[in-house]
Design an enzyme around this catalytic site. Structure first.
Site, PDB file in Angstrom:
ATOM      1  N   HIS A  37       0.638  -1.196  -0.044  1.00 27.52           N
ATOM      2  CA  HIS A  37       0.145   0.106  -0.045  1.00 27.52           C
ATOM      3  C   HIS A  37       0.992   1.190   0.000  1.00 27.52           C
ATOM      4  O   HIS A  37       0.685   2.333  -0.676  1.00 27.52           O
ATOM      5  CB  HIS A  37      -0.900   0.050   1.526  1.00 27.52           C
ATOM      6  N   ARG A 189      -4.513 -10.016   3.963  1.00 25.36           N
ATOM      7  CA  ARG A 189      -5.014 -11.194   4.537  1.00 25.36           C
ATOM      8  C   ARG A 189      -3.861 -12.073   5.143  1.00 25.36           C
ATOM      9  O   ARG A 189      -4.222 -12.989   5.780  1.00 25.36           O
ATOM     10  CB  ARG A 189      -5.712 -12.084   3.332  1.00 25.36           C
TER      11      ARG A 189
HETATM   12  P1  AMP Z   1      -6.686  -3.354  -0.559  1.00 23.51           P
HETATM   13  O1  AMP Z   1      -6.412  -2.721   0.786  1.00 23.51           O
HETATM   14  O2  AMP Z   1      -6.318  -5.119  -0.208  1.00 23.51           O
HETATM   15  O3  AMP Z   1      -7.928  -3.058  -1.018  1.00 23.51           O
HETATM   16  O4  AMP Z   1      -5.802  -2.913  -1.423  1.00 23.51           O
HETATM   17  C1  AMP Z   1      -5.448  -1.436  -1.851  1.00 23.51           C
HETATM   18  C2  AMP Z   1      -4.761  -1.347  -2.948  1.00 23.51           C
HETATM   19  O5  AMP Z   1      -3.262  -1.863  -2.651  1.00 23.51           O
HETATM   20  C3  AMP Z   1      -5.020  -2.179  -4.382  1.00 23.51           C
HETATM   21  O6  AMP Z   1      -5.060  -1.267  -5.295  1.00 23.51           O
HETATM   22  C4  AMP Z   1      -4.152  -3.320  -4.239  1.00 23.51           C
HETATM   23  O7  AMP Z   1      -3.980  -3.648  -5.538  1.00 23.51           O
HETATM   24  C5  AMP Z   1      -2.857  -2.716  -3.673  1.00 23.51           C
HETATM   25  N1  AMP Z   1      -2.132  -3.667  -2.974  1.00 23.51           N
HETATM   26  C6  AMP Z   1      -2.388  -4.633  -2.353  1.00 23.51           C
HETATM   27  N2  AMP Z   1      -1.349  -5.462  -2.221  1.00 23.51           N
HETATM   28  C7  AMP Z   1      -0.164  -5.190  -2.961  1.00 23.51           C
HETATM   29  C8  AMP Z   1       0.881  -5.454  -3.090  1.00 23.51           C
HETATM   30  N3  AMP Z   1       1.423  -6.700  -2.363  1.00 23.51           N
HETATM   31  N4  AMP Z   1       1.809  -4.636  -3.688  1.00 23.51           N
HETATM   32  C9  AMP Z   1       1.086  -3.640  -4.241  1.00 23.51           C
HETATM   33  N5  AMP Z   1       0.096  -3.165  -4.454  1.00 23.51           N
HETATM   34  C10 AMP Z   1      -0.714  -3.863  -3.399  1.00 23.51           C
END
Ligand code: AMP
Length: 284
Positions: A37, A189
């Site tokens: 993030h 997760r």
């Molecule tokens: P989430 O909080 O899981 O909804 O993710 C928020 C944003 O962070 C989304 O655009 C995801 O694709 C991105 N994201 C999640 N995990 C990663 C990662 N390992 N590397 C880069 N971006 C990520």
């Protein structure tokens, strides 16, 4: 960092900034933040005057209520990490602020083929929920630049489509997947995995590396079978999919034709935790 809980306050403040000529970068999240993030925010900081994020665990995108209930929440630590990263603005709305009880919700978007495969197939309604929240967030923030992670490959395509459908003027930037030292893709997760499960979960990354090494040599059906056996032996309880697809439009592929860009995508359960990952196989 300024924290806004009300959409009107955020919208008004951002409008003032835009009027004075400042560019706005935005990376929405569901919290339980990790370096992946923060990478989105660091990229935004380099390219914009103001960097905004949101933390909102969007109920409408969870097809499994248990997954929603158990989604990790680490708000105090998230705020600390955002401060350290130099994020300018955090939007922290309540569910009623995003989905006011007296306003219609549940609108549907024309996502076509994208919704029938992979995550769309195994998580019915998930991408409609993603679009419902992203439509609202993008309408409030109206960023110049939007930053999302390749980790959610299909989601990036869905958002590209939403931007077209809704005629938003922001530019989508897809940032690379950040991984733990050994290779496990960072994910909120992962916090729910035991130390033992984390080690086993690395098998997804190794399976992706195997597909990258072999995709031009073998029929995809054989590669997928080998990868599935490998994941099962490594301790994955259930595999939703292992697919190879056209990296531009996610058409599923059976063989490589020597020219189509290919992405491999995997979704599988380690215990009750569903993990997804992907890797572009063609090119570097
Ligand atoms: P989430 O909080 O899981 O909804 O993710 C928020 C944003 O962070 C989304 O655009 C995801 O694709 C991105 N994201 C999640 N995990 C990663 C990662 N390992 N590397 C880069 N971006 C990520």
């Amino acid at each position: 960092m300024i924290i806004f809980k009300k959409k009107k306050d955020l919208h008004d403040w951002l409008n003032q900034q835009k009027t004075s000529g400042k560019s706005i970068g935005f990376a929405p999240t569901m919290g339980a933040l990790h370096e992946g993030h923060l990478y989105l925010l660091k990229t935004s900081k380099k390219e914009n005057d103001i960097t905004a994020t949101s933390i909102f665990v969007n109920p409408s995108q969870f097809n499994d209520p248990k997954d929603f209930e158990k989604y990790p929440i680490t708000l105090e630590n998230d705020i600390y990490m955002l401060e350290q990263t130099g994020c300018d603005v955090l939007f922290l709305p309540s569910v009623d602020e995003i989905y006011p009880p007296n306003e219609p919700k549940g609108e549907q978007y024309e996502l076509g083929y994208l919704e029938t495969i992979l995550e769309g197939k195994f998580r019915p309604g998930h991408f409609q929920g993603v679009c419902q929240v992203m439509y609202r967030l993008l309408s409030i923030v109206q960023p110049h630049n939007l930053y999302m992670g390749q980790k959610d490959y299909q989601q990036c395509m869905v958002i590209k489509r939403l931007i077209q459908l809704a005629n938003f003027s922001c530019k989508l930037h897809i940032c690379p997947t950040l991984r733990e030292k050994e290779g496990l893709a960072m994910s909120s997760r992962n916090m729910r995995l035991s130390a033992e499960q984390r080690k086993k979960a690395l098998a997804i990354y190794i399976a992706l590396l195997y597909l990258k090494k072999e995709y031009s040599q073998q029929p995809f059906s054989l590669l997928k079978e080998n990868a599935a056996n490998y994941l099962q032996d490594a301790g994955f309880a259930k595999i939703d999919y292992i697919e190879l697809a056209n990296a531009d439009d996610l058409t599923l592929l059976n063989n490589w034709d020597n020219k189509t860009p290919v992405v491999a995508l995997i979704a599988a359960f380690m215990g009750e935790i569903r993990l997804i990952d992907n890797m572009v196989l063609t090119g570097h």
